[in-house]
Design an enzyme around this catalytic site. Structure first.
Site, PDB file in Angstrom:
ATOM      1  N   ARG A 123       0.821  -1.235   0.000  1.00 57.87           N
ATOM      2  CA  ARG A 123       0.000   0.000   0.000  1.00 57.87           C
ATOM      3  C   ARG A 123       0.845   1.271   0.000  1.00 57.87           C
ATOM      4  NH1 ARG A 123      -3.125  -3.023   3.876  1.00 57.87           N
ATOM      5  NH2 ARG A 123      -4.813  -4.055   2.773  1.00 57.87           N
ATOM      6  N   LYS A 145       2.628  11.372 -11.419  1.00 56.88           N
ATOM      7  CA  LYS A 145       1.722  10.514 -12.187  1.00 56.88           C
ATOM      8  C   LYS A 145       2.461   9.209 -12.465  1.00 56.88           C
ATOM      9  CE  LYS A 145      -1.449  13.507 -14.669  1.00 56.88           C
ATOM     10  NZ  LYS A 145      -1.868  13.975 -16.012  1.00 56.88           N
ATOM     11  N   GLU A 187       7.966  17.744 -25.402  1.00 55.59           N
ATOM     12  CA  GLU A 187       7.399  18.142 -24.100  1.00 55.59           C
ATOM     13  C   GLU A 187       7.965  19.492 -23.673  1.00 55.59           C
ATOM     14  OE1 GLU A 187       4.915  16.523 -22.910  1.00 55.59           O
ATOM     15  OE2 GLU A 187       5.185  14.340 -22.911  1.00 55.59           O
ATOM     16  N   LYS A 229       6.422  22.971 -14.803  1.00 52.39           N
ATOM     17  CA  LYS A 229       5.571  21.837 -14.401  1.00 52.39           C
ATOM     18  C   LYS A 229       5.322  21.862 -12.895  1.00 52.39           C
ATOM     19  CE  LYS A 229       4.465  17.037 -14.679  1.00 52.39           C
ATOM     20  NZ  LYS A 229       4.560  15.765 -15.360  1.00 52.39           N
ATOM     21  N   GLU A 239      -5.004  16.974 -10.743  1.00 57.83           N
ATOM     22  CA  GLU A 239      -5.618  17.323 -12.025  1.00 57.83           C
ATOM     23  C   GLU A 239      -7.126  17.522 -11.936  1.00 57.83           C
ATOM     24  OE1 GLU A 239      -3.709  15.543 -15.522  1.00 57.83           O
ATOM     25  OE2 GLU A 239      -5.686  15.438 -16.431  1.00 57.83           O
ATOM     26  N   ARG A 243      -3.864  21.555 -13.910  1.00 61.32           N
ATOM     27  CA  ARG A 243      -2.868  20.544 -14.308  1.00 61.32           C
ATOM     28  C   ARG A 243      -3.206  19.916 -15.658  1.00 61.32           C
ATOM     29  NH1 ARG A 243       0.420  15.861 -10.980  1.00 61.32           N
ATOM     30  NH2 ARG A 243       1.459  15.070 -12.835  1.00 61.32           N
ATOM     31  N   ASN A 247      -1.614  18.390 -20.525  1.00 59.48           N
ATOM     32  CA  ASN A 247      -2.015  17.409 -21.538  1.00 59.48           C
ATOM     33  C   ASN A 247      -2.175  18.023 -22.922  1.00 59.48           C
ATOM     34  OD1 ASN A 247      -2.191  15.058 -19.904  1.00 59.48           O
ATOM     35  ND2 ASN A 247      -3.989  15.964 -18.944  1.00 59.48           N
ATOM     36  N   HIS A 250      -2.065  15.808 -25.922  1.00 59.55           N
ATOM     37  CA  HIS A 250      -2.077  14.422 -25.453  1.00 59.55           C
ATOM     38  C   HIS A 250      -3.320  13.640 -25.868  1.00 59.55           C
ATOM     39  CE1 HIS A 250       1.446  15.618 -23.294  1.00 59.55           C
ATOM     40  NE2 HIS A 250       1.537  14.496 -22.622  1.00 59.55           N
ATOM     41  N   HIS A 254      -2.117  10.522 -27.542  1.00 58.36           N
ATOM     42  CA  HIS A 254      -2.344   9.189 -26.973  1.00 58.36           C
ATOM     43  C   HIS A 254      -3.114   8.321 -27.965  1.00 58.36           C
ATOM     44  CE1 HIS A 254      -1.779  10.299 -22.418  1.00 58.36           C
ATOM     45  NE2 HIS A 254      -0.637  10.145 -23.058  1.00 58.36           N
ATOM     46  N   HIS A 267       6.362   8.651 -27.565  1.00 56.97           N
ATOM     47  CA  HIS A 267       5.401   9.515 -26.880  1.00 56.97           C
ATOM     48  C   HIS A 267       5.513  10.966 -27.385  1.00 56.97           C
ATOM     49  CE1 HIS A 267       2.789  10.920 -23.676  1.00 56.97           C
ATOM     50  NE2 HIS A 267       3.701  11.798 -23.316  1.00 56.97           N
TER      51      HIS A 267
HETATM   52  P1  NAD Z   1      11.494   5.458 -22.540  1.00 55.23           P
HETATM   53  O1  NAD Z   1      11.465   5.303 -21.095  1.00 55.23           O
HETATM   54  O2  NAD Z   1      10.988   4.346 -23.376  1.00 55.23           O
HETATM   55  O3  NAD Z   1      13.002   5.798 -22.966  1.00 55.23           O
HETATM   56  C1  NAD Z   1      13.295   5.987 -24.323  1.00 55.23           C
HETATM   57  C2  NAD Z   1      14.441   5.086 -24.785  1.00 55.23           C
HETATM   58  O4  NAD Z   1      15.681   5.627 -24.324  1.00 55.23           O
HETATM   59  C3  NAD Z   1      14.383   3.670 -24.231  1.00 55.23           C
HETATM   60  O5  NAD Z   1      14.835   2.779 -25.215  1.00 55.23           O
HETATM   61  C4  NAD Z   1      15.358   3.717 -23.070  1.00 55.23           C
HETATM   62  O6  NAD Z   1      15.873   2.458 -22.725  1.00 55.23           O
HETATM   63  C5  NAD Z   1      16.427   4.619 -23.623  1.00 55.23           C
HETATM   64  N1  NAD Z   1      17.247   5.320 -22.656  1.00 55.23           N
HETATM   65  C6  NAD Z   1      16.892   5.835 -21.463  1.00 55.23           C
HETATM   66  N2  NAD Z   1      17.885   6.588 -20.964  1.00 55.23           N
HETATM   67  C7  NAD Z   1      18.898   6.524 -21.847  1.00 55.23           C
HETATM   68  C8  NAD Z   1      20.186   7.110 -21.909  1.00 55.23           C
HETATM   69  N3  NAD Z   1      20.614   7.975 -20.987  1.00 55.23           N
HETATM   70  N4  NAD Z   1      20.987   6.827 -22.953  1.00 55.23           N
HETATM   71  C9  NAD Z   1      20.541   5.977 -23.940  1.00 55.23           C
HETATM   72  N5  NAD Z   1      19.324   5.432 -23.965  1.00 55.23           N
HETATM   73  C10 NAD Z   1      18.511   5.714 -22.929  1.00 55.23           C
HETATM   74  O7  NAD Z   1      10.692   6.763 -23.018  1.00 55.23           O
HETATM   75  P2  NAD Z   1      10.620   8.248 -22.464  1.00 55.23           P
HETATM   76  O8  NAD Z   1      10.497   9.089 -23.658  1.00 55.23           O
HETATM   77  O9  NAD Z   1      11.692   8.536 -21.486  1.00 55.23           O
HETATM   78  O10 NAD Z   1       9.248   8.242 -21.660  1.00 55.23           O
HETATM   79  C11 NAD Z   1       8.028   7.982 -22.315  1.00 55.23           C
HETATM   80  C12 NAD Z   1       7.036   7.461 -21.303  1.00 55.23           C
HETATM   81  O11 NAD Z   1       6.805   8.455 -20.317  1.00 55.23           O
HETATM   82  C13 NAD Z   1       5.695   7.119 -21.901  1.00 55.23           C
HETATM   83  O12 NAD Z   1       5.270   5.879 -21.399  1.00 55.23           O
HETATM   84  C14 NAD Z   1       4.790   8.227 -21.409  1.00 55.23           C
HETATM   85  O13 NAD Z   1       3.455   7.808 -21.277  1.00 55.23           O
HETATM   86  C15 NAD Z   1       5.407   8.549 -20.093  1.00 55.23           C
HETATM   87  N6  NAD Z   1       5.119   9.907 -19.595  1.00 55.23           N
HETATM   88  C16 NAD Z   1       4.698  10.032 -18.325  1.00 55.23           C
HETATM   89  C17 NAD Z   1       4.466  11.291 -17.800  1.00 55.23           C
HETATM   90  C18 NAD Z   1       4.082  11.446 -16.355  1.00 55.23           C
HETATM   91  O14 NAD Z   1       3.708  12.538 -15.953  1.00 55.23           O
HETATM   92  N7  NAD Z   1       4.191  10.416 -15.562  1.00 55.23           N
HETATM   93  C19 NAD Z   1       4.681  12.424 -18.593  1.00 55.23           C
HETATM   94  C20 NAD Z   1       5.108  12.260 -19.887  1.00 55.23           C
HETATM   95  C21 NAD Z   1       5.341  10.985 -20.392  1.00 55.23           C
HETATM   96  N1  GLY Z   2       2.296  14.814 -18.216  1.00 62.46           N
HETATM   97  C1  GLY Z   2       1.058  15.329 -17.697  1.00 62.46           C
HETATM   98  C2  GLY Z   2       1.072  15.534 -16.236  1.00 62.46           C
HETATM   99  O1  GLY Z   2       2.013  15.232 -15.551  1.00 62.46           O
HETATM  100  O2  GLY Z   2       0.092  16.016 -15.706  1.00 62.46           O
END
Ligand code: NAD
Ligand code: GLY
Length: 365
Positions: A123, A145, A187, A229, A239, A243, A247, A250, A254, A267
């Site tokens: 939890r 998130k 972003e 942010k 949100e 907040r 998006n 998005h 998405h 993404h």
């Molecule tokens: P990812 O985590 O898939 O990383 C992208 C690629 O880069 C992967 O192949 C990873 O292994 C590689 N990588 C990571 N660090 C590296 C480095 N330093 N050197 C070389 N390669 C490296 O993708 P991302 O773009 O980091 O994140 C996308 C995800 O984030 C999506 O799932 C999206 O939905 C999520 N997201 C979440 C929020 C939130 O608020 N929580 C906001 C935006 C996006």
């Molecule tokens: N990436 C959208 C949020 O964090 O609210």
């Protein structure tokens, strides 16, 4: 080893406030990490790409802890409940207690999954974000998130759950693939379009340097994005209001990620196309000028990003996928649109015919 700490920001959430550290070689700063570890048990979660690059540097600080590692397969298609179970399996096999701290070492996929695992295990246990992609440093590691995908919708299973701290070592961006750097820039550009016109203009001037990975420019872009942010998250953590502006692009984006199959469009690529679609609709509403839209498209193109969705996606497919969005209320699709450049709004009173025209205009004829 001492690090060149350049910036510390705060996500201001009362007793759950936490720092975002941004700087070069922060991975080598043992004290920065260990002061945020609550007990003596640690589980590092990373993936097959990041582990060979950075795991040893982080694990080196944890020899006095009971420390285990889970190395997940790399890719958005593995951001699933099935793969999440590998984290729970290891936590239980190792008989980790409620005092365990989880460390997310990787991009947004690892950060979102580790955060969700931390929210659920017994939890709720503490976790630390060590984001290593531009996208995760400017967005996903901040704000709490956490989620996994469902085959029918992006990030549909998740929780709001804040980390103990975020450690963004900007030198890790030097090993990132060009396509991933561009994805993160989507972003970054988003923040300018939401409510920071001066930042959008700074990006127009500095996009070439960012693509060349000038370390000072990157550090500035990460810090400014995180500050933008953190301000919105502090005002509206869960949100219920402002907040949702985060998006921008998005709802369309998405739909592209889900429609094309997770991992095929990155993404940030989906978000870039989505921001162009939001701009197109905003222009149809008379809120943006043709010149505004041209500036948005020019900057996204310069950043190496797509400026249209996949032409094979039909307007009907978009409408079906967009109906599975966390902003939907009473069956109404709410969209983030632009009332002006650098002035976004959450809207459900846009003209439905204008939305249909936007969706159709990007379809294959
Ligand atoms: P990812 O985590 O898939 O990383 C992208 C690629 O880069 C992967 O192949 C990873 O292994 C590689 N990588 C990571 N660090 C590296 C480095 N330093 N050197 C070389 N390669 C490296 O993708 P991302 O773009 O980091 O994140 C996308 C995800 O984030 C999506 O799932 C999206 O939905 C999520 N997201 C979440 C929020 C939130 O608020 N929580 C906001 C935006 C996006
Ligand atoms: N990436 C959208 C949020 O964090 O609210």
């Amino acid at each position: 080893m001492a690090s060149h700490l350049s910036t510390t920001l705060t996500v201001d959430l009362g007793t759950r406030s936490y720092p975002i550290y941004i700087g070069q070689d922060l991975l080598d700063d043992a004290a920065l990490l260990t002061k945020h570890i609550v007990g003596r048990e640690v589980l590092i979660v990373t993936n097959t790409t990041v582990a060979p690059l950075y795991l040893a540097r982080v694990a080196a600080h944890l020899t006095d802890y009971r420390c285990e590692t889970v190395i997940l397969p790399d890719g958005e298609q593995y951001k699933s409940l099935d793969v999440l179970n590998q984290i729970f399996d290891r936590l239980l096999e190792t008989k980790y207690s409620r005092q365990v701290t989880l460390i997310a070492l990787g991009g947004g996929v690892i950060g979102d999954m580790t955060g969700f695992a931390a929210a659920c295990y017994q939890r709720g246990v503490p976790f630390i974000q060590i984001p290593t992609t531009l996208l995760s440093q400017v967005d996903s590691s901040v704000g709490g998130k956490t989620a996994v995908n469902h085959p029918m919708g992006k990030n549909m299973i998740g929780a709001f759950y804040q980390p103990q701290c975020v450690i963004a070592d900007t030198n890790t961006l030097n090993t990132l693939a060009d396509r991933e750097l561009s994805s993160g820039l989507a972003e970054v550009i988003k923040y300018g379009l939401i409510n920071d016109l001066a930042f959008f203009e700074w990006l127009e001037e500095n996009i070439e340097g960012l693509l060349k990975r000038d370390s000072e420019l990157l550090a500035y872009a990460v810090a400014r994005s995180c500050q933008d942010k953190a301000d919105l998250v502090a005002e509206d953590e869960q949100e219920r209001g402002v907040r949702a502006l985060l998006n921008l692009g998005h709802t369309f984006g998405h739909a592209v990620e889900t429609g094309m199959g997770y991992g095929n469009w990155l993404h940030g690529e989906g978000i870039a196309a989505g921001m162009v679609m939001a701009a197109d609709l905003s222009q149809r509403m008379g809120w943006l000028t043709a010149d505004d839209v041209a500036r948005i498209i020019r900057l996204l193109k310069q950043a190496g990003l797509p400026v249209a969705p996949p032409a094979e996606m039909s307007a009907d497919q978009f409408m079906q996928l967009m109906a599975v969005d966390k902003k939907v209320q009473d069956g109404n699709i709410r969209l983030v649109l632009m009332r002006g450049l650098g002035e976004s709004v959450v809207s459900d009173d846009y003209d439905r015919a204008a939305l249909a025209a936007t969706l159709t205009s990007f379809q294959l004829s």
